[in-house]
Design a protein around this motif. Sequence first.
Motif, mmCIF file in Angstrom:
data_model
loop_
_atom_site.group_PDB
_atom_site.id
_atom_site.type_symbol
_atom_site.label_atom_id
_atom_site.label_comp_id
_atom_site.label_asym_id
_atom_site.label_seq_id
_atom_site.Cartn_x
_atom_site.Cartn_y
_atom_site.Cartn_z
ATOM 1 N N HIS A 192 -5.545 -7.970 -5.527
ATOM 2 C CA HIS A 192 -6.382 -9.122 -5.171
ATOM 3 C C HIS A 192 -6.612 -10.020 -6.361
ATOM 4 O O HIS A 192 -7.442 -10.901 -6.271
ATOM 5 N N ASP A 222 -8.445 -2.478 2.778
ATOM 6 C CA ASP A 222 -8.525 -1.919 1.427
ATOM 7 C C ASP A 222 -9.300 -0.601 1.423
ATOM 8 O O ASP A 222 -8.928 0.348 0.725
ATOM 9 N N PRO A 269 0.811 -1.226 0.000
ATOM 10 C CA PRO A 269 0.000 0.000 0.000
ATOM 11 C C PRO A 269 0.842 1.273 0.000
ATOM 12 O O PRO A 269 0.480 2.267 -0.634
ATOM 13 N N VAL A 300 -6.986 2.098 2.719
ATOM 14 C CA VAL A 300 -5.982 2.482 1.719
ATOM 15 C C VAL A 300 -6.599 3.406 0.674
ATOM 16 O O VAL A 300 -6.013 4.434 0.299
ATOM 17 N N ILE A 301 -7.797 3.076 0.196
ATOM 18 C CA ILE A 301 -8.431 3.876 -0.853
ATOM 19 C C ILE A 301 -8.838 5.249 -0.329
ATOM 20 O O ILE A 301 -8.553 6.277 -0.959
ATOM 21 N N LEU A 304 -15.215 -4.287 -0.159
ATOM 22 C CA LEU A 304 -13.792 -4.450 0.105
ATOM 23 C C LEU A 304 -13.537 -4.714 1.586
ATOM 24 O O LEU A 304 -14.410 -4.499 2.433
ATOM 25 N N VAL A 309 -5.422 -1.377 -5.758
ATOM 26 C CA VAL A 309 -5.983 -2.234 -4.703
ATOM 27 C C VAL A 309 -6.692 -3.443 -5.320
ATOM 28 O O VAL A 309 -6.532 -4.582 -4.863
#
Length: 347
Positions: free
Chosen positions: A347, A198, A106, A201-202, A194, A343
């Motif tokens: 995955h 996640d 990240p 992070v976004i 998510l 992100v």
Amino acid sequence: MTSATPGSASPGKRNPAAWGGWLATNYPGVLIAAVGGICSEAISQHYGAPPMLIALLIGLAIHFTYDLEKIRPGINWSARNVLRYGVALLGLKIALADIISIGLSPLLLVIGAMAVTMVTGALGARALGLSREFGALSGGSVSVCGASAAAAVSSVLPQDKESERSLAVVIAVVTLMATIAMIFYPLLVTALNLTPQDMGVILGGTIHDVAQVVAAGNAISPEVGTLATFVKLVRVAMLLPIVMGVFFWLGRGQQQHASGQKVSYIPGFLVAFFVFAALNSAAVVPKELTLWGTTASHYFLVIAITAIGVKTDLKSVLEVGWRPFVLIVIETLVMLAVVLGGVLLMH
């Protein structure tokens, strides 16, 4: 050796008589900026509006005071020096342990998104017929921390009416985009189903201002709010290299000596930012002092942006047209696309 003109030097470097002269010259303008800043903070806390935007609007509303000769020195000093004090104290928000805790992937993703956004600002400004300075200003604001970053980048750009107008435009548009992001980004990450990490992070990697990141994250859960704040600190930590990069890129890092040779130098407030960040990361700064410093940083920035608003003619701001708005919207979408895409790809 030539003597300094009134108000040209920091009061801390003067003897008592000279300090009194500095105060007599500057206090009317400093007082107006301070009162405007206090009013903007009060309005912000009461109504929940972004304090930097309110400070700018109050400053624009009382621009007529800048026509008074006795007001100008203090307003100019506040817009320049108080701004730099605020940026320097931002370093107390940085804690290396918090940044490391989010993980390497990240961390690299967010830094990469910031670099892409800065490049987008430079290329987009050129394509839209805007100045390099505006591209750096808007790119730095979107990629780092909104109005605070805009103020920091502005402080190393040429100081003229054009730069003041550009800063006012960037603060207004970026604050608007940050408010929109604060409302809609939590809905987006929730709809994508998510994980909390996640989401953090976004939200922390894309929303412009720290306050909006905290609000957006906590609107989902305290865990997401904490993670988003840590990610946001990564972007705040990148303020120093980005401002220094702009400083040297636009030629402000060169000073002509009498010998004709050019030498590079680094602004003192950026050195102070790094020192405060290093001290805070080493856990040698008491928590109470850190809280005091970050609070002082916030108020210094609010006062400085009020002063910048006072210096800016609203008519000139309204004449900039649609291009600056389009550029900032593009930068915001690019930041979101890179972080969200990264992100999802992980995955």
